[in-house]
Scaffold this motif. Sequence first.
Motif, PDB file in Angstrom:
ATOM      1  N   MET A 116      -5.661   0.110  -8.372  1.00  9.27           N
ATOM      2  CA  MET A 116      -6.725   1.041  -7.997  1.00  9.27           C
ATOM      3  C   MET A 116      -7.283   0.693  -6.614  1.00  9.27           C
ATOM      4  SD  MET A 116      -8.497   1.328 -11.754  1.00  9.27           S
ATOM      5  CE  MET A 116      -9.800   2.446 -11.277  1.00  9.27           C
ATOM      6  N   SER A 117      -7.456  -0.597  -6.346  1.00  8.28           N
ATOM      7  CA  SER A 117      -7.966  -1.038  -5.055  1.00  8.28           C
ATOM      8  C   SER A 117      -6.990  -0.690  -3.929  1.00  8.28           C
ATOM      9  CB  SER A 117      -8.213  -2.549  -5.104  1.00  8.28           C
ATOM     10  OG  SER A 117      -8.550  -3.041  -3.840  1.00  8.28           O
ATOM     11  N   HIS A 135      -6.988   3.055  -3.363  1.00  7.64           N
ATOM     12  CA  HIS A 135      -8.202   3.455  -2.653  1.00  7.64           C
ATOM     13  C   HIS A 135      -8.084   3.129  -1.159  1.00  7.64           C
ATOM     14  CE1 HIS A 135     -12.470   4.229  -1.983  1.00  7.64           C
ATOM     15  NE2 HIS A 135     -12.530   3.063  -1.353  1.00  7.64           N
ATOM     16  N   TYR A 136      -7.644   1.909  -0.864  1.00 13.70           N
ATOM     17  CA  TYR A 136      -7.480   1.495   0.534  1.00 13.70           C
ATOM     18  C   TYR A 136      -6.447   2.384   1.237  1.00 13.70           C
ATOM     19  CZ  TYR A 136      -6.126  -1.098   4.659  1.00 13.70           C
ATOM     20  OH  TYR A 136      -5.833  -1.442   5.954  1.00 13.70           O
ATOM     21  N   HIS A 141       0.826  -1.210   0.000  1.00 15.94           N
ATOM     22  CA  HIS A 141       0.000   0.000   0.000  1.00 15.94           C
ATOM     23  C   HIS A 141       0.856   1.254   0.000  1.00 15.94           C
ATOM     24  CE1 HIS A 141      -3.107  -2.916   1.367  1.00 15.94           C
ATOM     25  NE2 HIS A 141      -3.795  -2.235   0.470  1.00 15.94           N
ATOM     26  N   ARG A 179      -5.377   5.420   0.550  1.00 16.77           N
ATOM     27  CA  ARG A 179      -5.873   6.785   0.760  1.00 16.77           C
ATOM     28  C   ARG A 179      -6.867   6.831   1.921  1.00 16.77           C
ATOM     29  NH1 ARG A 179      -6.664   8.197  -5.608  1.00 16.77           N
ATOM     30  NH2 ARG A 179      -4.606   9.127  -5.946  1.00 16.77           N
ATOM     31  N   ASN A 180      -7.787   5.883   1.955  1.00 17.12           N
ATOM     32  CA  ASN A 180      -8.759   5.845   3.055  1.00 17.12           C
ATOM     33  C   ASN A 180      -8.079   5.612   4.392  1.00 17.12           C
ATOM     34  OD1 ASN A 180     -11.016   6.406   1.525  1.00 17.12           O
ATOM     35  ND2 ASN A 180     -11.521   4.253   1.191  1.00 17.12           N
ATOM     36  N   TYR A 186      -1.758   4.646 -13.419  1.00 15.24           N
ATOM     37  CA  TYR A 186      -2.188   3.345 -12.926  1.00 15.24           C
ATOM     38  C   TYR A 186      -1.515   2.220 -13.717  1.00 15.24           C
ATOM     39  CZ  TYR A 186      -5.991   5.792 -10.478  1.00 15.24           C
ATOM     40  OH  TYR A 186      -6.726   6.625  -9.675  1.00 15.24           O
TER      41      TYR A 186
END
Length: 192
Positions: free
Chosen positions: A172-173, A176-177, A143, A179-180, A157
Amino acid sequence: MRTKSRQDGDETELLAKAREGDRESFSVLVQRYERRVVGVALAVVHNQDDALELAQETFVRAFENLKNFESRSSFSTWLYRIAANLAIDFWRREGRYNVLRGEDAENELRRLSSGRGDSFKIATNTELGERLSDALGQLTAEHRAVILLREVEGLSYDEISDVLQCPRGTVMSRLHYARNRLRGILKDFAAN
């Protein structure tokens, strides 16, 4: 139209000469990509000394395997892939969950702030840099690598997918993880 400087040379020509064993041509490529390769390694291992050693190993492996480089991706993407794989393997093997301290933290902070402005702004940027470094240290190597390749190195990407050798959807997944996760870790800082 941008012209290449004599110092840069034509990458295709440099690669062809390096494949023939010309160390000077390969040295030009090393100088061209050294900072970014160290950055990729540092993004994963969070330790300047380890990142420098991994960058050195990246270039050794690249030189030894240059005949296998097929030009399906750019040379830089191929290098980043080697660096990322070495760094992730190192991070897993060593169990490193380092948070930047001392000189490493100062170097990372310099990247975030120019150091100009009033003392409040400098203090805020320093605190933000420390918090961001701590937050990045809480992410897994995969990550941390994907978010830094995207946000710091500015790779697309597809380029990240090529570097990390995983599908675009996985990139992308993970992004997203990551960043969250960072938002969650830094939410109290953002509220101030």
